[in-house]
Design an enzyme around this catalytic site. Sequence first.
Site, mmCIF file in Angstrom:
data_model
loop_
_atom_site.group_PDB
_atom_site.id
_atom_site.type_symbol
_atom_site.label_atom_id
_atom_site.label_comp_id
_atom_site.label_asym_id
_atom_site.label_seq_id
_atom_site.Cartn_x
_atom_site.Cartn_y
_atom_site.Cartn_z
ATOM 1 N N ARG A 1 -24.234 -71.877 -25.248
ATOM 2 C CA ARG A 1 -24.004 -70.419 -25.349
ATOM 3 C C ARG A 1 -24.456 -69.876 -26.707
ATOM 4 N NH1 ARG A 1 -23.882 -72.145 -21.238
ATOM 5 N NH2 ARG A 1 -22.204 -72.235 -19.717
ATOM 6 N N SER B 1 -16.019 -65.926 -19.292
ATOM 7 C CA SER B 1 -15.289 -66.725 -20.287
ATOM 8 C C SER B 1 -15.216 -65.985 -21.616
ATOM 9 C CB SER B 1 -15.997 -68.061 -20.526
ATOM 10 O OG SER B 1 -15.965 -68.829 -19.354
ATOM 11 N N GLU C 1 -16.806 -66.565 -27.318
ATOM 12 C CA GLU C 1 -18.144 -66.565 -26.708
ATOM 13 C C GLU C 1 -18.721 -65.149 -26.629
ATOM 14 O OE1 GLU C 1 -18.789 -68.950 -23.156
ATOM 15 O OE2 GLU C 1 -19.980 -67.338 -22.275
HETATM 16 C C1 LIG Z 1 -17.816 -62.086 -13.936
HETATM 17 C C2 LIG Z 1 -18.604 -62.761 -15.017
HETATM 18 C C3 LIG Z 1 -18.974 -64.082 -14.879
HETATM 19 C C4 LIG Z 1 -19.721 -64.738 -15.873
HETATM 20 N N1 LIG Z 1 -20.063 -66.048 -15.709
HETATM 21 C C5 LIG Z 1 -20.820 -66.657 -16.636
HETATM 22 C C6 LIG Z 1 -21.223 -68.030 -16.468
HETATM 23 O O1 LIG Z 1 -20.910 -68.688 -15.493
HETATM 24 N N2 LIG Z 1 -21.995 -68.591 -17.434
HETATM 25 C C7 LIG Z 1 -22.389 -67.898 -18.543
HETATM 26 O O2 LIG Z 1 -23.106 -68.461 -19.375
HETATM 27 N N3 LIG Z 1 -22.012 -66.607 -18.727
HETATM 28 C C8 LIG Z 1 -21.250 -65.975 -17.811
HETATM 29 N N4 LIG Z 1 -20.876 -64.670 -17.996
HETATM 30 C C9 LIG Z 1 -21.286 -63.967 -19.219
HETATM 31 C C10 LIG Z 1 -22.609 -63.186 -19.098
HETATM 32 O O3 LIG Z 1 -22.865 -62.795 -17.757
HETATM 33 C C11 LIG Z 1 -23.803 -63.982 -19.633
HETATM 34 O O4 LIG Z 1 -23.624 -64.327 -20.986
HETATM 35 C C12 LIG Z 1 -25.107 -63.185 -19.485
HETATM 36 O O5 LIG Z 1 -26.187 -64.017 -19.782
HETATM 37 C C13 LIG Z 1 -25.167 -61.959 -20.402
HETATM 38 O O6 LIG Z 1 -26.287 -61.186 -20.024
HETATM 39 P P1 LIG Z 1 -26.288 -59.596 -20.201
HETATM 40 O O7 LIG Z 1 -27.593 -59.092 -19.747
HETATM 41 O O8 LIG Z 1 -25.102 -58.999 -19.554
HETATM 42 O O9 LIG Z 1 -26.173 -59.505 -21.773
HETATM 43 P P2 LIG Z 1 -25.341 -58.456 -22.636
HETATM 44 O O10 LIG Z 1 -23.890 -58.700 -22.451
HETATM 45 O O11 LIG Z 1 -25.828 -57.090 -22.393
HETATM 46 O O12 LIG Z 1 -25.767 -58.922 -24.090
HETATM 47 C C14 LIG Z 1 -25.412 -60.185 -24.597
HETATM 48 C C15 LIG Z 1 -26.159 -60.394 -25.919
HETATM 49 O O13 LIG Z 1 -27.548 -60.471 -25.650
HETATM 50 C C16 LIG Z 1 -28.264 -59.442 -26.344
HETATM 51 N N5 LIG Z 1 -29.350 -59.026 -25.449
HETATM 52 C C17 LIG Z 1 -29.268 -58.669 -24.152
HETATM 53 N N6 LIG Z 1 -30.489 -58.432 -23.652
HETATM 54 C C18 LIG Z 1 -31.367 -58.641 -24.661
HETATM 55 C C19 LIG Z 1 -32.783 -58.557 -24.785
HETATM 56 N N7 LIG Z 1 -33.578 -58.198 -23.764
HETATM 57 N N8 LIG Z 1 -33.345 -58.846 -25.986
HETATM 58 C C20 LIG Z 1 -32.582 -59.214 -27.045
HETATM 59 N N9 LIG Z 1 -31.238 -59.292 -26.995
HETATM 60 C C21 LIG Z 1 -30.643 -59.015 -25.810
HETATM 61 C C22 LIG Z 1 -27.247 -58.366 -26.642
HETATM 62 O O14 LIG Z 1 -27.612 -57.619 -27.786
HETATM 63 C C23 LIG Z 1 -26.006 -59.224 -26.888
HETATM 64 O O15 LIG Z 1 -26.022 -59.728 -28.198
HETATM 65 C C24 LIG Z 1 -20.106 -64.015 -17.027
HETATM 66 C C25 LIG Z 1 -19.736 -62.669 -17.168
HETATM 67 C C26 LIG Z 1 -18.995 -62.046 -16.178
HETATM 68 C C27 LIG Z 1 -18.622 -60.601 -16.337
#
Ligand SMILES: Cc1cc2nc3c(=O)[nH]c(=O)nc-3n(C[C@H](O)[C@H](O)[C@H](O)COP(=O)(O)OP(=O)(O)OC[C@H]3O[C@@H](n4cnc5c(N)ncnc54)[C@H](O)[C@@H]3O)c2cc1C
Length: 292
Positions: free
Chosen positions: A167, A217, A288
């Site tokens: 992560r 998480s 995380e």
């Molecule tokens: C119901 C639920 C279940 C989940 N299950 C998991 C799981 O099983 N495993 C897991 O690893 N995670 C899980 N997550 C967490 C999350 O979905 C992941 O970490 C996911 O990869 C985040 O992606 P996002 O587009 O929502 O990023 P965001 O939350 O929008 O951003 C996360 C970080 O990435 C940066 N960012 C986003 N896009 C870009 C880009 N294009 N360029 C540069 N920086 C960027 C943001 O600035 C921030 O720092 C879960 C979340 C939820 C709500």
Amino acid sequence: MLNNFSGQIFFEEKLAPYTSWKVGGECQALVMPKSIEDIQLVLDYCNENKVPYLVLGNGSNILKSDEYFDGIVINISKTLNSITIEEDKVTVGSGCMLPKLAFHLAKNEIGDFAFYAGIPGTVGGGIVMNAGSAGKETKDVLLSVTYIDETGRIIKEPASKLDLDFRRSKFQGRKKIIVSAEFKKEYRAKDEALTATKEIADRRRKKFPLNVPTAGSTFKSPTGGPYPGKIIEDLGLKGTTHGKAKISERHGNWIENIGEASANDINELINYVQHIVKKKTGIDLEVEVIRV
Ligand SMILES: Cc1cc2nc3c(=O)[nH]c(=O)nc-3n(C[C@H](O)[C@H](O)[C@H](O)COP(=O)(O)OP(=O)(O)OC[C@H]3O[C@@H](n4cnc5c(N)ncnc54)[C@H](O)[C@@H]3O)c2cc1C
């Protein structure tokens, strides 16, 4: 504000609707770029006018504070979402949703992306977080990433140079904007790939509280421990509430917004859990979710 910008701009926009926890104050402007050129225009504007910016994918791993953000939020989740299957690799836009990628590739006899089936983030966010589940992580399938750096330059780097760890990646806390990524292309029979993808999605629906606002998480739970969900459960902390934030009864490592919670409610609950766990077990839980 931005001549030639072809995407959408929303001024004084509240960020809560853009995050899975449904919390977060307003920002000066939220922009939804339609192209790489749009992103470069925004960066030029920010650099010339010394305006801070932050990048938002699907907002599923972010705890955005209640405070006003006097800057620009660049939201990459509705665009830059193409999937191009080539002879030896798959090229994907950073705004593509991970479950969509998993199902699309399975249908095209490409595996093993089933682990993305239940992760509600974008490819960009998935790389920043090295997202994973079911024993696999982004690092296992990623070949390279193309991003725009702080000065607007487009840079392509192999996955081996991204410091991908549990992560974690070198993009965290930085101002680089991921625009696309190349993934491995390995054959997997369509039926087998689709069954595996559906199974993971179904299993997660049963295991996790998916019908309430959370960010998955809250604390890191690496293979080999510490396992925050178990520790929190063993300490009897499940169900603890602070304001409208609650430690899920279903899973100790998930915090639910049970109705109009503030980011502050969630943040203080996180701090409280860390404090109690440290006091009672000596273990430091690592957060995380990205707090901004
Ligand atoms: C119901 C639920 C279940 C989940 N299950 C998991 C799981 O099983 N495993 C897991 O690893 N995670 C899980 N997550 C967490 C999350 O979905 C992941 O970490 C996911 O990869 C985040 O992606 P996002 O587009 O929502 O990023 P965001 O939350 O929008 O951003 C996360 C970080 O990435 C940066 N960012 C986003 N896009 C870009 C880009 N294009 N360029 C540069 N920086 C960027 C943001 O600035 C921030 O720092 C879960 C979340 C939820 C709500």
